[in-house]
Design a protein around this motif. Structure first.
Motif, PDB file in Angstrom:
ATOM      1  N   GLU A   3       0.844  -1.188   0.000  1.00  0.00           N
ATOM      2  CA  GLU A   3       0.000   0.000   0.000  1.00  0.00           C
ATOM      3  C   GLU A   3       0.878   1.237   0.000  1.00  0.00           C
ATOM      4  O   GLU A   3       1.823   1.351   0.777  1.00  0.00           O
ATOM      5  CB  GLU A   3      -0.896  -0.002   1.241  1.00  0.00           C
ATOM      6  N   PHE A   4       0.574   2.161  -0.901  1.00  0.00           N
ATOM      7  CA  PHE A   4       1.343   3.394  -1.010  1.00  0.00           C
ATOM      8  C   PHE A   4       0.654   4.489  -0.222  1.00  0.00           C
ATOM      9  O   PHE A   4      -0.529   4.723  -0.389  1.00  0.00           O
ATOM     10  CB  PHE A   4       1.489   3.813  -2.480  1.00  0.00           C
ATOM     11  N   LYS A   5       1.388   5.140   0.653  1.00  0.00           N
ATOM     12  CA  LYS A   5       0.832   6.223   1.464  1.00  0.00           C
ATOM     13  C   LYS A   5       1.302   7.547   0.887  1.00  0.00           C
ATOM     14  O   LYS A   5       2.489   7.794   0.736  1.00  0.00           O
ATOM     15  CB  LYS A   5       1.307   6.075   2.903  1.00  0.00           C
ATOM     16  N   PHE A   6       0.333   8.409   0.525  1.00  0.00           N
ATOM     17  CA  PHE A   6       0.662   9.726   0.006  1.00  0.00           C
ATOM     18  C   PHE A   6       1.138  10.628   1.133  1.00  0.00           C
ATOM     19  O   PHE A   6       0.675  10.504   2.269  1.00  0.00           O
ATOM     20  CB  PHE A   6      -0.556  10.367  -0.668  1.00  0.00           C
ATOM     21  N   PRO A   7       2.042  11.569   0.826  1.00  0.00           N
ATOM     22  CA  PRO A   7       2.448  12.542   1.855  1.00  0.00           C
ATOM     23  C   PRO A   7       1.246  13.381   2.307  1.00  0.00           C
ATOM     24  O   PRO A   7       0.285  13.571   1.552  1.00  0.00           O
ATOM     25  CB  PRO A   7       3.469  13.429   1.138  1.00  0.00           C
ATOM     26  N   ALA A   8       1.321  13.906   3.516  1.00  0.00           N
ATOM     27  CA  ALA A   8       0.195  14.645   4.096  1.00  0.00           C
ATOM     28  C   ALA A   8      -0.169  15.876   3.275  1.00  0.00           C
ATOM     29  O   ALA A   8      -1.347  16.198   3.116  1.00  0.00           O
ATOM     30  CB  ALA A   8       0.512  15.039   5.531  1.00  0.00           C
ATOM     31  N   PHE A   9       0.824  16.573   2.727  1.00  0.00           N
ATOM     32  CA  PHE A   9       0.510  17.786   1.968  1.00  0.00           C
ATOM     33  C   PHE A   9      -0.275  17.470   0.696  1.00  0.00           C
ATOM     34  O   PHE A   9      -1.087  18.272   0.244  1.00  0.00           O
ATOM     35  CB  PHE A   9       1.782  18.567   1.616  1.00  0.00           C
ATOM     36  N   TYR A  10      -0.058  16.286   0.126  1.00  0.00           N
ATOM     37  CA  TYR A  10      -0.743  15.911  -1.108  1.00  0.00           C
ATOM     38  C   TYR A  10      -2.232  15.705  -0.890  1.00  0.00           C
ATOM     39  O   TYR A  10      -3.036  15.965  -1.760  1.00  0.00           O
ATOM     40  CB  TYR A  10      -0.113  14.637  -1.680  1.00  0.00           C
ATOM     41  N   THR A  11      -2.591  15.242   0.270  1.00  0.00           N
ATOM     42  CA  THR A  11      -3.998  14.950   0.545  1.00  0.00           C
ATOM     43  C   THR A  11      -4.748  16.132   1.151  1.00  0.00           C
ATOM     44  O   THR A  11      -5.922  15.996   1.462  1.00  0.00           O
ATOM     45  CB  THR A  11      -4.115  13.731   1.478  1.00  0.00           C
ATOM     46  N   SER A  12      -4.096  17.282   1.302  1.00  0.00           N
ATOM     47  CA  SER A  12      -4.791  18.448   1.856  1.00  0.00           C
ATOM     48  C   SER A  12      -5.768  18.998   0.824  1.00  0.00           C
ATOM     49  O   SER A  12      -5.551  18.885  -0.385  1.00  0.00           O
ATOM     50  CB  SER A  12      -3.790  19.529   2.276  1.00  0.00           C
ATOM     51  N   PRO A  13      -6.865  19.593   1.270  1.00  0.00           N
ATOM     52  CA  PRO A  13      -7.864  20.123   0.327  1.00  0.00           C
ATOM     53  C   PRO A  13      -7.303  21.162  -0.641  1.00  0.00           C
ATOM     54  O   PRO A  13      -7.635  21.148  -1.824  1.00  0.00           O
ATOM     55  CB  PRO A  13      -8.919  20.738   1.249  1.00  0.00           C
ATOM     56  N   MET A  14      -6.448  22.057  -0.175  1.00  0.00           N
ATOM     57  CA  MET A  14      -5.909  23.099  -1.058  1.00  0.00           C
ATOM     58  C   MET A  14      -4.986  22.513  -2.123  1.00  0.00           C
ATOM     59  O   MET A  14      -4.974  22.983  -3.256  1.00  0.00           O
ATOM     60  CB  MET A  14      -5.169  24.176  -0.271  1.00  0.00           C
ATOM     61  N   THR A  15      -4.246  21.476  -1.789  1.00  0.00           N
ATOM     62  CA  THR A  15      -3.414  20.814  -2.792  1.00  0.00           C
ATOM     63  C   THR A  15      -4.284  20.174  -3.856  1.00  0.00           C
ATOM     64  O   THR A  15      -3.990  20.253  -5.051  1.00  0.00           O
ATOM     65  CB  THR A  15      -2.502  19.753  -2.141  1.00  0.00           C
ATOM     66  N   GLN A  16      -5.383  19.573  -3.455  1.00  0.00           N
ATOM     67  CA  GLN A  16      -6.300  18.968  -4.413  1.00  0.00           C
ATOM     68  C   GLN A  16      -6.941  20.029  -5.305  1.00  0.00           C
ATOM     69  O   GLN A  16      -7.110  19.820  -6.509  1.00  0.00           O
ATOM     70  CB  GLN A  16      -7.376  18.166  -3.681  1.00  0.00           C
ATOM     71  N   VAL A  17      -7.272  21.185  -4.743  1.00  0.00           N
ATOM     72  CA  VAL A  17      -7.823  22.297  -5.528  1.00  0.00           C
ATOM     73  C   VAL A  17      -6.798  22.778  -6.546  1.00  0.00           C
ATOM     74  O   VAL A  17      -7.124  23.042  -7.708  1.00  0.00           O
ATOM     75  CB  VAL A  17      -8.290  23.436  -4.597  1.00  0.00           C
ATOM     76  N   VAL A  18      -5.543  22.892  -6.127  1.00  0.00           N
ATOM     77  CA  VAL A  18      -4.478  23.311  -7.044  1.00  0.00           C
ATOM     78  C   VAL A  18      -4.309  22.281  -8.163  1.00  0.00           C
ATOM     79  O   VAL A  18      -4.147  22.640  -9.338  1.00  0.00           O
ATOM     80  CB  VAL A  18      -3.151  23.540  -6.285  1.00  0.00           C
ATOM     81  N   GLY A 124     -16.729  20.516  -9.882  1.00  0.00           N
ATOM     82  CA  GLY A 124     -17.663  21.062  -8.903  1.00  0.00           C
ATOM     83  C   GLY A 124     -17.740  20.217  -7.649  1.00  0.00           C
ATOM     84  O   GLY A 124     -17.825  20.749  -6.533  1.00  0.00           O
ATOM     85  N   CYS A 125     -17.684  18.916  -7.824  1.00  0.00           N
ATOM     86  CA  CYS A 125     -17.705  18.002  -6.680  1.00  0.00           C
ATOM     87  C   CYS A 125     -16.494  18.247  -5.780  1.00  0.00           C
ATOM     88  O   CYS A 125     -16.617  18.357  -4.563  1.00  0.00           O
ATOM     89  CB  CYS A 125     -17.725  16.560  -7.178  1.00  0.00           C
ATOM     90  N   ILE A 126     -15.334  18.358  -6.398  1.00  0.00           N
ATOM     91  CA  ILE A 126     -14.107  18.571  -5.624  1.00  0.00           C
ATOM     92  C   ILE A 126     -14.115  19.943  -4.963  1.00  0.00           C
ATOM     93  O   ILE A 126     -13.769  20.086  -3.784  1.00  0.00           O
ATOM     94  CB  ILE A 126     -12.870  18.382  -6.525  1.00  0.00           C
ATOM     95  N   MET A 127     -14.515  20.959  -5.697  1.00  0.00           N
ATOM     96  CA  MET A 127     -14.475  22.315  -5.163  1.00  0.00           C
ATOM     97  C   MET A 127     -15.484  22.520  -4.029  1.00  0.00           C
ATOM     98  O   MET A 127     -15.235  23.322  -3.126  1.00  0.00           O
ATOM     99  CB  MET A 127     -14.759  23.329  -6.280  1.00  0.00           C
TER     100      MET A 127
END
Length: 183
Positions: A3-18, A124-127
């Motif tokens: 199982e691959f664990k993503f770094p914490a910053f990658y899973t933050s909402p603002m990173t996903q928005v970017v 829209g779902c993500i935002m």
């Protein structure tokens, strides 16, 4: 199974928005840049109008059910599928210029209408669901700044490539190649 664990910053909402902003920068932004060339860079305004009519007609129809598609497939897969139509459409514009395939541009417009509805539904779902309520305004501002910058950069690239000719003619093949490479 590993199982691959993503770094914490990658899973933050603002990173996903970017990341969604960058996705739209490279797809919708470059599509806007090519569309703003006038008739998609071709001389056939009637064909461009027909293609855009099919595109936005299917966008409106599929937009009604694209929320359900996003719920079924999830935003990640729906966003991925939504990006595919943009590359196909720019490729169809290039194919029209080099091969004269009118039907392919209308077909690509139809595919783009379907996939664009899916992309905007996933966006829209993500935002609306990822950022906290207090951060939604900032998230929208970040997304739209990145997204609109794609149209600006694409237009500057198209201008730089085509400025040497000094005439209103078909855009060069390199314009489509650069815009599709960005997609």
């Amino acid at each position: 199974m590993v199982e691959f664990k993503f770094p914490a910053f990658y899973t933050s909402p603002m990173t996903q928005v970017v990341l969604v902003g960058i996705t739209c920068f490279a797809t919708v932004g470059m599509f806007s840049a090519v569309s703003n060339l006038g008739a998609g860079g071709t001389q056939d305004v009637s064909l461009s109008d027909t293609s855009n009519g099919v595109l936005y007609g299917l966008f409106a129809v599929v937009g009604i059910i694209s929320g359900g598609i996003t719920n079924l497939l999830g935003p990640r897969l729906t966003l991925f599928l939504g990006t595919l139509g943009y590359a196909l459409y720019v490729g169809a514009l290039w194919c029209l210029q080099t091969q004269g395939t009118n039907w392919f541009l209308i077909f690509a417009g139809a595919i783009l209408g379907i996939t664009a509805a899916m992309l905007w539904s996933a966006q829209g779902c993500i935002m609306m669901s990822y950022p906290l309520e207090k951060d939604k305004g900032k998230a929208f501002a970040i997304f739209w700044a990145i997204f609109q910058f794609g149209s600006f950069i694409g237009s500057v690239i198209a201008l730089a490539i085509n400025i040497r000719t000094g005439e209103l003619n078909n855009v060069s093949t390199s314009t489509y190649i650069v815009c599709s490479r960005t997609l």
